[in-house]
Design a protein around this motif. Structure first.
Motif, short mmCIF file in Angstrom:
data_model
loop_
_atom_site.label_atom_id
_atom_site.label_comp_id
_atom_site.label_asym_id
_atom_site.label_seq_id
_atom_site.Cartn_x
_atom_site.Cartn_y
_atom_site.Cartn_z
N GLU A 57 0.83 -1.20 0.00
CA GLU A 57 0.00 0.00 0.00
C GLU A 57 0.87 1.26 0.00
O GLU A 57 0.48 2.26 -0.57
N ARG A 58 2.06 1.19 0.61
CA ARG A 58 2.99 2.32 0.57
C ARG A 58 3.65 2.44 -0.80
O ARG A 58 3.90 3.53 -1.28
N ASP A 59 3.98 1.30 -1.42
CA ASP A 59 4.64 1.29 -2.73
C ASP A 59 3.95 0.25 -3.59
O ASP A 59 4.32 -0.92 -3.58
N PRO A 60 2.93 0.65 -4.36
CA PRO A 60 2.13 -0.31 -5.12
C PRO A 60 2.88 -0.96 -6.29
O PRO A 60 2.41 -1.93 -6.86
N GLN A 61 4.06 -0.47 -6.64
CA GLN A 61 4.81 -1.04 -7.75
C GLN A 61 6.19 -1.53 -7.31
O GLN A 61 7.18 -1.25 -7.97
N PRO A 62 6.27 -2.29 -6.23
CA PRO A 62 7.60 -2.74 -5.79
C PRO A 62 8.11 -3.84 -6.71
O PRO A 62 7.36 -4.45 -7.47
N GLU A 63 9.40 -4.06 -6.62
CA GLU A 63 9.96 -5.19 -7.33
C GLU A 63 9.53 -6.46 -6.60
O GLU A 63 9.31 -6.45 -5.39
N VAL A 64 9.39 -7.53 -7.32
CA VAL A 64 8.89 -8.78 -6.75
C VAL A 64 9.99 -9.48 -5.96
O VAL A 64 11.01 -9.83 -6.51
N TRP A 65 9.77 -9.67 -4.67
CA TRP A 65 10.73 -10.40 -3.85
C TRP A 65 10.05 -11.14 -2.72
O TRP A 65 10.24 -12.32 -2.54
N ASP A 66 9.30 -10.40 -1.90
CA ASP A 66 8.87 -10.92 -0.61
C ASP A 66 7.80 -11.99 -0.65
O ASP A 66 8.02 -13.11 -0.25
N GLY A 67 6.62 -11.60 -1.06
CA GLY A 67 5.47 -12.46 -0.89
C GLY A 67 5.03 -13.08 -2.19
O GLY A 67 4.68 -12.38 -3.13
N ALA A 68 5.07 -14.37 -2.22
CA ALA A 68 4.58 -15.09 -3.39
C ALA A 68 4.02 -16.42 -2.92
O ALA A 68 4.38 -16.94 -1.87
N ILE A 69 3.12 -16.94 -3.72
CA ILE A 69 2.52 -18.23 -3.43
C ILE A 69 2.94 -19.22 -4.49
O ILE A 69 3.36 -18.84 -5.59
N MET A 70 2.83 -20.49 -4.16
CA MET A 70 3.15 -21.56 -5.10
C MET A 70 1.88 -22.35 -5.39
O MET A 70 1.19 -22.76 -4.46
N LEU A 71 1.63 -22.54 -6.68
CA LEU A 71 0.51 -23.37 -7.11
C LEU A 71 1.07 -24.61 -7.77
O LEU A 71 2.07 -24.56 -8.49
N LEU A 78 -3.03 -24.29 -4.07
CA LEU A 78 -2.02 -23.48 -3.41
C LEU A 78 -1.32 -24.38 -2.39
O LEU A 78 -1.98 -24.92 -1.51
N ILE A 79 -0.02 -24.55 -2.55
CA ILE A 79 0.70 -25.47 -1.66
C ILE A 79 1.61 -24.77 -0.67
O ILE A 79 2.15 -25.41 0.22
N GLY A 80 1.81 -23.46 -0.84
CA GLY A 80 2.69 -22.77 0.10
C GLY A 80 3.10 -21.40 -0.37
O GLY A 80 2.58 -20.88 -1.36
N GLY A 97 12.99 -17.64 2.13
CA GLY A 97 12.13 -18.23 3.14
C GLY A 97 10.95 -18.90 2.48
O GLY A 97 10.55 -18.51 1.38
N TYR A 98 10.40 -19.90 3.12
CA TYR A 98 9.28 -20.64 2.53
C TYR A 98 8.46 -21.30 3.61
O TYR A 98 8.91 -21.48 4.74
N ASP A 99 7.25 -21.62 3.25
CA ASP A 99 6.31 -22.27 4.17
C ASP A 99 5.41 -23.15 3.31
O ASP A 99 4.71 -22.64 2.43
N ILE A 100 5.43 -24.44 3.53
CA ILE A 100 4.65 -25.38 2.73
C ILE A 100 3.49 -25.91 3.58
O ILE A 100 3.68 -26.29 4.74
N VAL A 101 2.30 -25.96 2.98
CA VAL A 101 1.13 -26.53 3.64
C VAL A 101 1.47 -27.97 4.04
O VAL A 101 2.02 -28.73 3.23
N PRO A 102 1.17 -28.38 5.27
CA PRO A 102 1.58 -29.71 5.75
C PRO A 102 1.24 -30.87 4.81
O PRO A 102 2.06 -31.78 4.62
N ALA A 103 0.08 -30.88 4.19
CA ALA A 103 -0.30 -31.99 3.31
C ALA A 103 0.61 -32.10 2.08
O ALA A 103 0.64 -33.15 1.42
N TYR A 104 1.36 -31.05 1.77
CA TYR A 104 2.22 -31.04 0.58
C TYR A 104 3.70 -31.07 0.93
O TYR A 104 4.55 -30.97 0.04
N GLN A 105 4.01 -31.25 2.20
CA GLN A 105 5.40 -31.39 2.61
C GLN A 105 5.90 -32.78 2.23
O GLN A 105 5.13 -33.72 2.06
N ASN A 106 7.20 -32.90 2.08
CA ASN A 106 7.87 -34.17 1.77
C ASN A 106 7.52 -34.70 0.38
O ASN A 106 7.52 -35.91 0.16
#
Length: 176
Positions: A57-71, A78-80, A97-106
């Protein structure tokens, strides 16, 4: 901008997507044209969403780095989440950094997308090193970081710190 691997697609979160994820999960799923598991976002990523939204909301056109999802899949689910925490610093270092939904781990998803994302980052030219932190007892993350070819560099603040330079990555790529 999307990063793709053989089974996954990495989609940056926009302010609109984050608002939907926080306030209207059904519309979030419809917008993604994907199934969104009830346990996404997990305990690690849920508190990050409002922070990401605030930044967007402060910078609506930032470069892509932080928040992304994986399909994953033909009928996407959506798995994480995965990101590079703010982009490169003055030395060209990013923190993955990453976070995977438990059912899709391993299932190798974190390793697969982390490889694709690290490759994308190093191809840009402004990234020279990728670092990561994980808890010493997080065997899943340790395996992912080892498979990436990252080197454990020590314990810092109760977390294992890992590192991979662009030069090391190019050696790993040639060997595979």
């Amino acid at each position: 901008m999307h990063v793709r691997s053989s089974r996954l697609v990495w989609i940056p979160l926009t302010a609109r997507l984050i608002r939907l994820a926080l306030n209207d999960r059904a519309e979030f799923a419809r917008t993604l044209e994907a199934t969104v598991p009830a346990d996404w976002p997990g305990n690690d990523f849920a508190p990050i969403l409002p922070l990401l939204l605030n930044g967007l909301e402060r910078d609506p056109q930032p470069e892509v780095w932080d928040g992304a999802i994986m399909l994953e899949g033909q009928e996407p689910v959506l798995i994480g989440s995965m990101g590079l925490k703010g982009g490169p610093d003055d030395e060209g270092t990013v923190d993955i950094g990453y976070d995977i939904v438990p059912a899709y781990q391993n299932h190798g998803y974190a390793t697969e997308m982390a490889c694709a994302l690290v490759d994308w980052a190093f191809e840009r030219g402004d990234v020279q090193k990728v670092i990561a932190d994980c808890l010493p007892d997080n065997q899943g993350s340790i395996r992912v970081l080892q498979k990436l070819g990252m080197q454990e560099i020590g314990l810092e603040g109760g977390l294992l710190r890992w590192s991979l330079t662009k030069q090391q990555w190019h050696v790993i790529e040639k060997q595979s």
